[in-house]
Design a protein around this motif. Structure first.
Motif, PDB file in Angstrom:
ATOM      1  N   ILE A 156       0.868  -1.176   0.000  1.00 46.13           N
ATOM      2  CA  ILE A 156       0.000   0.000   0.000  1.00 46.13           C
ATOM      3  C   ILE A 156       0.907   1.229   0.000  1.00 46.13           C
ATOM      4  N   GLY A 157       0.729   2.107  -0.974  1.00 45.50           N
ATOM      5  CA  GLY A 157       1.616   3.259  -1.021  1.00 45.50           C
ATOM      6  C   GLY A 157       1.191   4.292  -2.038  1.00 45.50           C
ATOM      7  N   LEU A 158       2.117   5.187  -2.337  1.00 43.10           N
ATOM      8  CA  LEU A 158       1.880   6.290  -3.264  1.00 43.10           C
ATOM      9  C   LEU A 158       2.873   6.221  -4.407  1.00 43.10           C
ATOM     10  N   ALA A 159       2.548   6.884  -5.497  1.00 45.35           N
ATOM     11  CA  ALA A 159       3.401   6.876  -6.676  1.00 45.35           C
ATOM     12  C   ALA A 159       4.717   7.587  -6.398  1.00 45.35           C
ATOM     13  N   ASP A 160       5.755   7.128  -7.077  1.00 48.17           N
ATOM     14  CA  ASP A 160       7.053   7.794  -6.961  1.00 48.17           C
ATOM     15  C   ASP A 160       6.955   9.236  -7.446  1.00 48.17           C
ATOM     16  N   GLY A 161       7.791  10.109  -6.859  1.00 48.96           N
ATOM     17  CA  GLY A 161       7.885  11.482  -7.320  1.00 48.96           C
ATOM     18  C   GLY A 161       6.906  12.444  -6.691  1.00 48.96           C
ATOM     19  N   ILE A 162       6.101  11.988  -5.733  1.00 57.28           N
ATOM     20  CA  ILE A 162       5.156  12.889  -5.099  1.00 57.28           C
ATOM     21  C   ILE A 162       5.904  13.905  -4.237  1.00 57.28           C
ATOM     22  N   SER A 163       5.467  15.139  -4.262  1.00 55.43           N
ATOM     23  CA  SER A 163       6.140  16.199  -3.516  1.00 55.43           C
ATOM     24  C   SER A 163       5.650  16.237  -2.077  1.00 55.43           C
TER      25      SER A 163
END
Length: 231
Positions: A117-124
């Protein structure tokens, strides 16, 4: 369920949490079912009060079947299908076959599920602030009454469908989907396979050989059943 070291807050430097848990089937008391694998529906639900977080979360769950098997190499057999069931919830489901057993052995990877479970790479960091909030995970393993299965039928049971002769998908087959039934039927009986969708194995009926140990079928009406013996 266990989490990998370092799991916790999702930050720009730690975008994904990974969890591991085991699943296993159990034969119902008094059931005539005898096979080593059983059909189950695995459901994983991820919930958060922050709807923006639910929208942004990337979720994946994979069952760790035995290496080199068709089930291990085919996403449609080992990976959950995810939908956003409402503004606060993502749900992953998969109806598939798992091992039957009475307990877990240490290091038994064949029953392990990996959930990420996570977020996309490159999120600020600024974008991450809008996603602040907790999420919760629930897991269930249930029957799937809607799943259509195959059975061995024949002169030994009046050509009727029964739990005793219910076939299962062979999760240790290496190169194809295969229905399987393991057991003994007295030699000389005539048998075929019948799927609940109405498909029968191809003619002719097969005469049970001596020392039968298993019956196998592709599920296609153009294919006849095959058998294994102890000879």
């Amino acid at each position: 369920m266990t989490g990998a070291e370092g799991n916790g807050l999702i930050t720009p430097d730690h975008l994904t949490n990974t969890y591991n848990f085991n699943i296993q089937g159990k034969k119902a008391e008094g059931s005539a079912f005898t096979q080593p694998y059983i059909l189950a529906k695995l459901t994983v639900t991820v919930t958060s009060e922050n709807t923006a977080l639910i929208d942004a979360l990337q979720t994946n769950a994979t069952i760790g079947y035995k290496e080199g098997t068709y089930f291990a190499n085919t996403a449609g057999q080992n990976s959950l299908n995810w939908t956003e069931t409402d503004a606060n919830t993502k749900t992953g489901t998969l109806s598939t076959y798992i091992y039957v057993g009475d307990g877990f052995e240490a290091g038994d990877a064949y029953k392990a599920v990996t959930l990420s479970i996570g977020l996309a790479d490159g999120i600020s960091a600024e974008s991450l602030l809008a996603l602040a909030g907790d999420y919760s995970v629930s897991i269930s393993l249930t029957d799937d009454e809607s799943y259509q299965v195959a059975h061995v039928v024949g002169s030994m049971n009046g050509w009727a469908v029964s739990d005793q002769y219910e076939m299962v998908m062979n999760i240790e087959a290496t190169d194809k989907l295969e229905w399987m039934w393991l057991g003994s039927i007295p030699a000389g009986n005539e048998i075929k396979a019948k799927h609940e969708n109405g498909t029968w194995s191809a003619d002719p009926n097969l005469q049970v050989p001596e020392n039968l140990t298993g019956v196998y079928w592709t599920g296609n009406g153009t294919d006849a059943i095959t058998t294994s013996t102890s000879n």
